[in-house]
Structures are given as structure tokens and as C-alpha cells.
Design a protein around this motif. Structure first.
Motif, PDB file in Angstrom:
ATOM      1  N   LYS A 174      20.211  25.087   0.107  1.00 12.05           N
ATOM      2  CA  LYS A 174      21.349  24.314   0.611  1.00 12.05           C
ATOM      3  C   LYS A 174      20.868  23.091   1.387  1.00 12.05           C
ATOM      4  CE  LYS A 174      25.484  24.670   3.506  1.00 12.05           C
ATOM      5  NZ  LYS A 174      26.291  25.554   4.397  1.00 12.05           N
ATOM      6  N   GLU A 175      19.844  23.281   2.220  1.00 12.09           N
ATOM      7  CA  GLU A 175      19.317  22.176   3.011  1.00 12.09           C
ATOM      8  C   GLU A 175      18.689  21.109   2.115  1.00 12.09           C
ATOM      9  OE1 GLU A 175      16.671  23.630   5.994  1.00 12.09           O
ATOM     10  OE2 GLU A 175      18.176  24.935   6.927  1.00 12.09           O
ATOM     11  N   CYS A 176      17.994  21.538   1.059  1.00 16.83           N
ATOM     12  CA  CYS A 176      17.380  20.590   0.130  1.00 16.83           C
ATOM     13  C   CYS A 176      18.442  19.775  -0.606  1.00 16.83           C
ATOM     14  CB  CYS A 176      16.497  21.334  -0.883  1.00 16.83           C
ATOM     15  SG  CYS A 176      14.930  21.927  -0.208  1.00 16.83           S
ATOM     16  N   THR A 177      19.502  20.436  -1.011  1.00 19.26           N
ATOM     17  CA  THR A 177      20.584  19.743  -1.700  1.00 19.26           C
ATOM     18  C   THR A 177      21.241  18.719  -0.787  1.00 19.26           C
ATOM     19  OG1 THR A 177      21.021  21.687  -3.090  1.00 19.26           O
ATOM     20  CG2 THR A 177      22.777  20.047  -2.925  1.00 19.26           C
ATOM     21  N   GLU A 178      21.361  19.051   0.498  1.00 21.59           N
ATOM     22  CA  GLU A 178      22.006  18.160   1.461  1.00 21.59           C
ATOM     23  C   GLU A 178      21.183  16.901   1.722  1.00 21.59           C
ATOM     24  OE1 GLU A 178      22.573  20.689   4.815  1.00 21.59           O
ATOM     25  OE2 GLU A 178      24.437  21.582   4.051  1.00 21.59           O
ATOM     26  N   VAL A 179      19.853  17.013   1.676  1.00 19.35           N
ATOM     27  CA  VAL A 179      19.012  15.838   1.962  1.00 19.35           C
ATOM     28  C   VAL A 179      18.667  15.048   0.704  1.00 19.35           C
ATOM     29  CG1 VAL A 179      18.007  16.940   3.994  1.00 19.35           C
ATOM     30  CG2 VAL A 179      16.816  17.102   1.795  1.00 19.35           C
ATOM     31  N   SER A 180      18.956  15.601  -0.469  1.00 13.49           N
ATOM     32  CA  SER A 180      18.663  14.908  -1.722  1.00 13.49           C
ATOM     33  C   SER A 180      19.509  13.644  -1.826  1.00 13.49           C
ATOM     34  CB  SER A 180      18.955  15.825  -2.917  1.00 13.49           C
ATOM     35  OG  SER A 180      18.845  15.115  -4.132  1.00 13.49           O
ATOM     36  N   PRO A 181      18.900  12.489  -2.090  1.00  9.70           N
ATOM     37  CA  PRO A 181      19.641  11.228  -2.180  1.00  9.70           C
ATOM     38  C   PRO A 181      20.785  11.263  -3.187  1.00  9.70           C
ATOM     39  CG  PRO A 181      17.287  10.810  -2.132  1.00  9.70           C
ATOM     40  CD  PRO A 181      17.458  12.284  -2.293  1.00  9.70           C
ATOM     41  N   LYS A 182      20.601  12.006  -4.276  1.00  6.02           N
ATOM     42  CA  LYS A 182      21.632  12.093  -5.313  1.00  6.02           C
ATOM     43  C   LYS A 182      22.319  13.454  -5.327  1.00  6.02           C
ATOM     44  CE  LYS A 182      19.419   8.688  -8.342  1.00  6.02           C
ATOM     45  NZ  LYS A 182      18.889   8.420  -9.705  1.00  6.02           N
ATOM     46  N   GLY A 183      22.095  14.246  -4.279  1.00  4.98           N
ATOM     47  CA  GLY A 183      22.729  15.551  -4.191  1.00  4.98           C
ATOM     48  C   GLY A 183      22.265  16.533  -5.239  1.00  4.98           C
ATOM     49  N   LEU A 184      21.003  16.394  -5.666  1.00  6.38           N
ATOM     50  CA  LEU A 184      20.469  17.304  -6.681  1.00  6.38           C
ATOM     51  C   LEU A 184      20.420  18.728  -6.136  1.00  6.38           C
ATOM     52  CD1 LEU A 184      17.484  15.131  -7.977  1.00  6.38           C
ATOM     53  CD2 LEU A 184      19.760  15.374  -8.996  1.00  6.38           C
ATOM     54  N   LYS A 185      20.892  19.667  -6.906  1.00  8.08           N
ATOM     55  CA  LYS A 185      20.913  21.054  -6.471  1.00  8.08           C
ATOM     56  C   LYS A 185      19.538  21.693  -6.641  1.00  8.08           C
ATOM     57  CE  LYS A 185      25.821  22.003  -7.245  1.00  8.08           C
ATOM     58  NZ  LYS A 185      26.801  22.894  -7.930  1.00  8.08           N
ATOM     59  N   ALA A 186      19.028  22.236  -5.558  1.00  9.91           N
ATOM     60  CA  ALA A 186      17.751  22.956  -5.631  1.00  9.91           C
ATOM     61  C   ALA A 186      17.967  24.261  -6.389  1.00  9.91           C
ATOM     62  CB  ALA A 186      17.225  23.236  -4.230  1.00  9.91           C
TER      63      ALA A 186
END
Length: 246
Positions: free
Chosen positions: A51-63
């Protein structure tokens, strides 16, 4: 001077990425645009970092979350298969999952402890690396092995851990030679003490951990250790830098 890293389009698999150095690495890669695969043994922790990775992804890529135990070959096979089925490739493999424990050679349970440490810190790395070569060769990818200062410096009661990391360092050197002709770059890094959950996971109390970290930190020039700082300053410069902002 600030530096940004552009990993857009890259797929990174980080073992032991549900906490500590692995989580910090995954977050920074996600922030830099990569698709990241988060794996660990506890689903709650894996999903949290995803969830944290998805939140910081510039394009909202789902981890991609994959609950797995790297000491089990069937889990490692599933981890890799899920990564390829989801993203179609693998660019970066970070062998980070690690396990430590205190046991001296004279202890009755030493051999059992030594095997457990080797299965996580060394054998799992060899297995996953072997299985990943066919995909990394296609992308001219990178392997990063997270070793330890313990691989080059002995310590009382941690011989199994020290040996596993020393073996990882030599494994890294050998496969760097083997895989260079395939276009795969291999490196290892040897961090010192970093404030993660690894000491809590070997049943030390909060007071014991605090005292241990303070004792170790006092011997370091900067007097501290941080998973995020260490990852940013030490790990990323090994990977190809595709964008610099000065």
C-alpha cells in the motif's frame, strides 16, 4: 545537489521487503517509478508495504504482494512465476531476506541454528538467483545481494551469520564473472548495523535492542544507522542512473 532515479518500466523483486532494509529499498524504487514485488512471510506486513509503495509511485502503480518463505523452494518458484505472469519480465533482483541468531559452536542447538541461518541467508539466494537468470538475461538486468559487515568481520556468538554473509560475498564475486557475458551485473553491499526488526525477530527485548544499537552506533563515525538513509546513499548508486538533476 539532489539526485533522482528513473526506474520507469523496470520490474524489481525484493525479498524480505515487508520490513527493514527491504521495505526501504522497495519504497524508494516505487517512488522512482518501478513496478515492485513485495514479499515476506507475514501477509499483514506485505500488504502494508504494498500500500505504501503504491501511494508513493508517481503513476500509482500497484505493488505486487506475494506471501512466501524463501527457504521453501515451492514458495520461491511461486514468487518468481507470479512476478513473470504479472509483469512479463524481471529487471532487478534484490536478495535481501536475512535471518540472524546468537549461538556458539559449543551450544547443543548450534547445528540446527546454523542450518536455519544458511537456508535463509545463502541457500535461498542461490536458488532464486539460479531460477532468475533466464529472465534477467533477457532484460540485461541487475542482481543486488544484501550482505553484511559481518561477512568480513567476526563477532562472538554469530559465527553462522558471519559465515553465511562471507559465503554470499564470494558467491557474488563468482557469479559476477559467470553472468557478465550474459549482460547481467551483480553486486553486493555490506551494511553495518541498521535499526530494523531483525533483532526483535531474534527475541531481544526493546531495552536490549536499544542498548545494542547505542553501543554499536557509538563506534560509527556518523553515530547512527537508518534503513532509509543507508538505502538511498549506498544501494541505489550501484544501479544504472538514467536521470540526474543537479
Amino acid at each position: 545537489m539532489s539526485t533522482t532515479y528513473d526506474f520507469t518500466g523496470r520490474v524489481a523483486l525484493i525479498t524480505g521487503s515487508s520490513s527493514g532494509i527491504g521495505a526501504a529499498t522497495a519504497l524508494l524504487l516505487a517512488k522512482s517509478g518501478a513496478n515492485v514485488v513485495i514479499t515476506g512471510r507475514i501477509a499483514e506486513n506485505v500488504n502494508k508495504i504494498c500500500k505504501e509503495c503504491t501511494e508513493v509511485s508517481p503513476k500509482g502503480l500497484k505493488a505486487l504482494p506475494v506471501v512466501a518463505d524463501v527457504t521453501k523452494e515451492e514458495d520461491v518458484d511461486r514468487l518468481l512465476d507470479t512476478t513473470i505472469k504479472t509483469f512479463g519480465k524481471l529487471d532487478i533482483l534484490v536478495n535481501n531476506a536475512g535471518f540472524g541468531g546468537f549461538s556458539q559452536i559449543s551450544d547443543a542447538e548450534y547445528l540446527k541454528s546454523q542450518k536455519a541461518v544458511f537456508d535463509t541467508n545463502l541457500n535461498s539466494v542461490i536458488y532464486l538467483t539460479h531460477k532468475s537468470i533466464q529472465y534477467l538475461e533477457k532484460t540485461k538486468g541487475n542482481i543486488i545481494n544484501i550482505s553484511s559487515i559481518a561477512g568480513i568481520q567476526s563477532g562472538k556468538g554469530i559465527s553462522a551469520y558471519c559465515m553465511s554473509k562471507a559465503a554470499m560475498d564470494m558467491f557474488t564475486k563468482c557469479i559476477a564473472v559467470d553472468l557478465g557475458s550474459k549482460g547481467i551485473r551483480v553486486n553486493s553491499v555490506n551494511p553495518g548495523s541498521v535499526r530494523t526488526n531483525i533483532m526483535r525477530n531474534i527475541t531481544l527485548t526493546e531495552e536490549q535492542m536499544k542498548a545494542g544499537f547505542e553501543s554499536i552506533s557509538s563506534k560509527y563515525p556518523v553515530g547512527r544507522g537508518s534503513a532509509r538513509d543507508w538505502t538511498l546513499q549506498t544501494l541505489l548508486p550501484i544501479w544504472p542512473v538514467t536521470k540526474l538533476i543537479l
